[in-house]
Design a protein around this motif. Structure first.
Motif, PDB file in Angstrom:
ATOM      1  N   TYR A  45     -22.173  13.893   5.624  1.00 15.81           N
ATOM      2  CA  TYR A  45     -23.222  14.080   4.622  1.00 15.81           C
ATOM      3  C   TYR A  45     -23.705  12.752   4.052  1.00 15.81           C
ATOM      4  O   TYR A  45     -24.864  12.625   3.653  1.00 15.81           O
ATOM      5  CB  TYR A  45     -22.723  14.999   3.500  1.00 15.81           C
ATOM      6  CG  TYR A  45     -22.777  16.465   3.839  1.00 15.81           C
ATOM      7  CD1 TYR A  45     -23.201  16.890   5.099  1.00 15.81           C
ATOM      8  CD2 TYR A  45     -22.403  17.439   2.932  1.00 15.81           C
ATOM      9  CE1 TYR A  45     -23.246  18.226   5.425  1.00 15.81           C
ATOM     10  CE2 TYR A  45     -22.453  18.785   3.246  1.00 15.81           C
ATOM     11  CZ  TYR A  45     -22.872  19.168   4.497  1.00 15.81           C
ATOM     12  OH  TYR A  45     -22.926  20.498   4.823  1.00 15.81           O
ATOM     13  N   ILE A  46     -22.807  11.761   3.991  1.00 16.03           N
ATOM     14  CA  ILE A  46     -23.225  10.428   3.561  1.00 16.03           C
ATOM     15  C   ILE A  46     -24.211   9.849   4.570  1.00 16.03           C
ATOM     16  O   ILE A  46     -25.220   9.232   4.205  1.00 16.03           O
ATOM     17  CB  ILE A  46     -22.005   9.502   3.386  1.00 16.03           C
ATOM     18  CG1 ILE A  46     -21.228   9.899   2.132  1.00 16.03           C
ATOM     19  CG2 ILE A  46     -22.433   8.037   3.280  1.00 16.03           C
ATOM     20  CD1 ILE A  46     -19.941   9.150   1.934  1.00 16.03           C
ATOM     21  N   ARG A  88     -27.464  11.483   4.040  1.00 15.00           N
ATOM     22  CA  ARG A  88     -28.116  10.922   2.856  1.00 15.00           C
ATOM     23  C   ARG A  88     -28.899   9.660   3.223  1.00 15.00           C
ATOM     24  O   ARG A  88     -30.013   9.454   2.751  1.00 15.00           O
ATOM     25  CB  ARG A  88     -27.066  10.613   1.781  1.00 15.00           C
ATOM     26  CG  ARG A  88     -27.672  10.134   0.468  1.00 15.00           C
ATOM     27  CD  ARG A  88     -26.609   9.697  -0.523  1.00 15.00           C
ATOM     28  NE  ARG A  88     -25.714  10.784  -0.868  1.00 15.00           N
ATOM     29  CZ  ARG A  88     -24.661  10.653  -1.682  1.00 15.00           C
ATOM     30  NH1 ARG A  88     -24.377   9.460  -2.199  1.00 15.00           N
ATOM     31  NH2 ARG A  88     -23.902  11.674  -1.966  1.00 15.00           N
ATOM     32  N   CYS A 140     -16.208   8.544  -1.064  1.00 14.52           N
ATOM     33  CA  CYS A 140     -16.650   7.771   0.108  1.00 14.52           C
ATOM     34  C   CYS A 140     -17.943   7.009  -0.184  1.00 14.52           C
ATOM     35  O   CYS A 140     -18.142   5.892   0.305  1.00 14.52           O
ATOM     36  CB  CYS A 140     -16.840   8.692   1.308  1.00 14.52           C
ATOM     37  SG  CYS A 140     -15.300   9.401   1.932  1.00 14.52           S
ATOM     38  N   ALA A 141     -18.828   7.625  -0.983  1.00 15.23           N
ATOM     39  CA  ALA A 141     -20.077   6.949  -1.347  1.00 15.23           C
ATOM     40  C   ALA A 141     -19.779   5.704  -2.195  1.00 15.23           C
ATOM     41  O   ALA A 141     -20.460   4.688  -2.084  1.00 15.23           O
ATOM     42  CB  ALA A 141     -20.989   7.895  -2.117  1.00 15.23           C
ATOM     43  N   THR A 148     -17.090  13.208  -0.823  1.00 13.72           N
ATOM     44  CA  THR A 148     -18.388  12.548  -0.659  1.00 13.72           C
ATOM     45  C   THR A 148     -18.613  11.499  -1.743  1.00 13.72           C
ATOM     46  O   THR A 148     -19.065  10.382  -1.471  1.00 13.72           O
ATOM     47  CB  THR A 148     -19.534  13.580  -0.692  1.00 13.72           C
ATOM     48  OG1 THR A 148     -19.326  14.537   0.342  1.00 13.72           O
ATOM     49  CG2 THR A 148     -20.890  12.908  -0.481  1.00 13.72           C
ATOM     50  N   TYR A 169     -15.161  19.033   0.042  1.00  8.23           N
ATOM     51  CA  TYR A 169     -15.911  17.888   0.582  1.00  8.23           C
ATOM     52  C   TYR A 169     -16.805  17.163  -0.436  1.00  8.23           C
ATOM     53  O   TYR A 169     -16.981  15.942  -0.325  1.00  8.23           O
ATOM     54  CB  TYR A 169     -16.742  18.309   1.800  1.00  8.23           C
ATOM     55  CG  TYR A 169     -17.996  19.084   1.496  1.00  8.23           C
ATOM     56  CD1 TYR A 169     -19.172  18.436   1.137  1.00  8.23           C
ATOM     57  CD2 TYR A 169     -18.024  20.468   1.585  1.00  8.23           C
ATOM     58  CE1 TYR A 169     -20.329  19.151   0.850  1.00  8.23           C
ATOM     59  CE2 TYR A 169     -19.165  21.188   1.312  1.00  8.23           C
ATOM     60  CZ  TYR A 169     -20.316  20.530   0.942  1.00  8.23           C
ATOM     61  OH  TYR A 169     -21.453  21.242   0.664  1.00  8.23           O
ATOM     62  N   SER A 185     -17.737  15.238   4.540  1.00 10.85           N
ATOM     63  CA  SER A 185     -18.280  14.373   3.490  1.00 10.85           C
ATOM     64  C   SER A 185     -18.871  13.098   4.078  1.00 10.85           C
ATOM     65  O   SER A 185     -19.936  12.647   3.654  1.00 10.85           O
ATOM     66  CB  SER A 185     -17.186  14.030   2.474  1.00 10.85           C
ATOM     67  OG  SER A 185     -16.221  13.151   3.022  1.00 10.85           O
TER      68      SER A 185
END
Length: 302
Positions: free
Chosen positions: A178-179, A182, A119-120, A116, A112, A175
């Protein structure tokens, strides 16, 4: 000089405290995987998600009330999206664990961080370094190596392929979740972020339970309660650990879950850990370290 020594001492103590929390998180999450694996598919995944969410929402609500924190937060739409993504990831992880060995499913889940970073870059427009390409290649080599014993030793190849795809999709959903975390962490309390996870999981899992309910019996109750308790302990520990340690170091320490899960797989379920799984896990670890170091370097430039 004395103040500098005192500051260094406090930083060392802070680091050790963070390390203990993250290792405790890995230990708790590994016990959660044992509970899911022990049920062995006797109970539908939706019931396991519902039980885990119910226990989590009770515990989290208690801490929110105790600390006089507004449980509803300020970014409700994003909190709901985070809860939705986390719920889908949980369904995938639990399903993969019922089919794949604990070590294999856990290692695939730890791809992941690479997702991440990608994807970020797409969603948050964060700059991405060329080294991420190497990270992605190494990470996917790791997945192939970890999956290889399952193809050679499993007669039901289609089920194995499906389980691996589900595990990878679960890592992708993790992931994305988690974004969201963030973005949320700048304004929301960690307990509020945790609270929305079960708040979304419960209504999403109810329709599946109605259509496919199985009454737990005997030791199944023990395993179901264990899933909820160990997941909550793991979440609380990882939240505190991430607060005390840099992200790169924290992510590396998260790999303690892979070690613990591998040990339980051997001791409890008599699963074999081949050299291919060891090498694949190492590749995924290297991929994660590259991803996190690149991400940290990017943030320092911005």
């Amino acid at each position: 000089m004395r103040e500098k020594l005192l500051t260094n001492k406090l930083n060392i103590e802070k680091n050790f405290k963070g390390i203990r929390f993250l290792i405790g998180s890995g230990f708790a999450f590994s016990l959660m995987t044992v509970c899911v694996k022990a049920i062995g598919g006797r109970i539908p995944i939706s019931e396991l998600v519902f039980a885990r969410a119910t226990i989590s929402i009770i515990i989290t609500r208690f801490y929110l009330y105790k600390n006089n924190i507004n449980p509803w937060g300020y970014q409700k739409r994003l909190l709901i999206i985070r809860g939705l993504l986390g719920t889908v990831a949980l369904f995938c992880i639990f399903k993969a664990l019922t089919i794949l060995p604990i070590a294999t499913a856990t290692v695939i889940q730890y791809i992941y961080p690479t997702f991440t970073v990608i994807c970020a870059y797409i969603i948050l427009k964060e700059f991405i370094l060329s080294r991420i390409v190497y990270s992605i290649i190494i990470g996917w080599i790791g997945i192939v190596l970890v999956s290889q014993p399952e193809f050679t030793g499993n007669s039901n190849i289609q089920e194995t392929i499906l389980a691996i795809i589900i595990a990878i999709f679960g890592a992708l959903m993790t992931s994305l979740a988690y974004i969201c975390v963030r973005k949320l962490s700048s304004k929301e309390h960690p307990l509020v972020i945790i609270y929305y996870f079960p708040l979304v999981s419960i209504p999403l899992s109810i329709p599946f339970i109605i259509n496919d309910f199985v009454l737990p019996s005997g030791t199944d109750w023990f395993w179901i309660i264990g899933i909820g308790i160990f997941t909550q302990i793991g979440q609380l520990c990882i939240t505190e650990g991430l607060r005390l340690l840099p992200a790169g170091q924290a992510t590396s320490l998260n790999y303690s879950q892979v070690i613990f899960a591998s040990i339980w797989g051997v001791l409890i379920f008599q699963e074999k850990i081949t050299s291919s799984i060891y090498l694949g896990g190492f590749c995924v670890l290297i991929s994660t370290i590259i991803s996190m170091s690149a991400s940290k370097r990017t943030q320092s430039k911005i």
